[in-house]
Design an enzyme around this catalytic site. Structure first.
Site, mmCIF file in Angstrom:
data_model
loop_
_atom_site.group_PDB
_atom_site.id
_atom_site.type_symbol
_atom_site.label_atom_id
_atom_site.label_comp_id
_atom_site.label_asym_id
_atom_site.label_seq_id
_atom_site.Cartn_x
_atom_site.Cartn_y
_atom_site.Cartn_z
ATOM 1 N N VAL A 152 0.804 -1.217 0.000
ATOM 2 C CA VAL A 152 0.000 0.000 0.000
ATOM 3 C C VAL A 152 0.842 1.275 0.000
ATOM 4 C CG1 VAL A 152 -0.231 0.294 2.509
ATOM 5 C CG2 VAL A 152 -2.138 0.937 1.004
ATOM 6 N N TYR A 153 2.130 1.185 0.293
ATOM 7 C CA TYR A 153 2.963 2.389 0.345
ATOM 8 C C TYR A 153 3.068 3.023 -1.042
ATOM 9 C CZ TYR A 153 4.644 0.900 4.988
ATOM 10 O OH TYR A 153 4.742 0.517 6.312
ATOM 11 N N SER A 154 2.584 4.242 -1.124
ATOM 12 C CA SER A 154 2.600 5.001 -2.377
ATOM 13 C C SER A 154 2.045 4.179 -3.532
ATOM 14 C CB SER A 154 4.013 5.497 -2.697
ATOM 15 O OG SER A 154 4.461 6.388 -1.700
#
Length: 325
Positions: free
Chosen positions: A60-62
């Protein structure tokens, strides 16, 4: 750099884990303070040169771009067998039904997507990012077991949840002969110590490696109190985690600052050395947006605090409400 086993496994990890949430395209996902690929790569190279072999990111990071940046950099700078890559699953990756959570469908879909972005055929540690109350834990755990048996992950871990949930998961894995969680990535630092009540004792008793996230309390323990950064101004988690206990937290931060001045080291080194002094802690997950962030983290590994110094750091703490579960 020092290396330790991750929990009861034979896997050796550096005492500092580089958190990779800072690396990603700023207008993708919810972290507008992240760094583009060109700016990110030197930090991954610096970490490798310092002996860090442990890298943590999440799908989900960036919006997946963190995994892409990390994967390309590690491919260019290191041999795959020399690094330990960890990523996570749970967060929503698309709108609509089945776009997030810990269902069998989402886990099997997202492990393949993460591997593609990372440019590898397996991750060393695949972690559930949070508990999913809408999916039976048996479904989640069996899917994770199948991911390991398919060779797509070497080990599995968990992240912030209640101790009763974690022990339920461990019990369910044992009863069914499924692959066991070997790590817990939870919120532990000098400003938030609620995990000391139940989760850390559980991890010690069960031989679970502990990988604290936000070990510097979003930087509050590393700079003068009240000094702001772009991340603090845009990171919604800062106010959610620490806004209700500012007066007490400030007293802790002042002790950190005083001790750092007496020892002639950076505040971040004191805060990380405190964490590393705890028997339950394996590797704090340290983010970096400046070269000195990695330098300070590595220096903390060799910094020993006395019992009196540890007691002074802990004395001002007051109980906090449970957050981030």
């Amino acid at each position: 750099m020092e290396y330790v086993k991750l929990g009861k496994t034979g896997l050796e990890v550096s005492r500092i884990c580089l958190g990779c949430m800072s690396f990603g395209i700023p207008d993708r996902g919810g972290h507008p303070w992240t760094m583009e690929e060109e700016a990110s790569r030197p930090f991954l190279r610096q970490a490798l040169d310092a002996g860090i072999n442990f890298f943590d990111t999440a799908n989900v990071y960036s919006d997946g771009t963190s995994e892409e940046i990390v994967g390309r950099a590690l491919t260019d700078f290191a041999r795959r067998e020399d690094v330990v890559i960890a990523t996570k699953v749970h967060g929503r990756m698309r709108e609509g039904a089945n776009g997030g959570g810990l269902s069998r469908r989402h886990i099997l879909e997202q492990i393949d997507a993460s591997l593609k972005r990372l440019g590898t055929d397996h991750v060393d540690l695949y972690q559930i990012h949070r508990w999913d109350a809408s999916t039976p834990i048996e479904e989640t755990l069996e899917a994770l077991h199948d991911v390991v048996k398919a060779g797509k992950a070497r080990y599995i871990g968990a992240s912030s949840m209640y101790a009763w949930q974690f022990t339920k998961a461990l019990y369910t894995q044992k009863m069914n002969g499924w692959t066991r969680f070997v790590s817990m990535q939870d919120h532990v630092n000098l400003l938030y110590r609620e995990e000391e009540r139940e989760m850390l004792p559980v991890c010690e008793a069960e031989g679970i490696g502990v990988l604290p996230w936000s070990p510097l309390a979003r930087g509050k323990l590393a700079r003068p109190w009240g000094e702001s950064t772009r991340r603090e101004e845009t990171d919604q988690m800062v106010s959610r985690l620490y806004s209700k206990t500012e007066d007490a937290d400030r007293q802790v931060a002042e002790v950190v600052a005083d001790l750092a001045e007496k020892r002639g080291v950076k505040r971040a080194q004191i805060a990380l050395a405190w964490l590393l002094s705890k028997p339950a802690i394996t590797s704090p997950i340290v983010g970096a947006t400046k070269p000195e962030h990695i330098d300070d983290a590595v220096a903390a590994v060799g910094l020993e605090l006395s019992e009196d110094e540890i007691a002074a750091l802990e004395a001002p703490y007051i109980p906090h409400a449970i957050v981030a579960h």
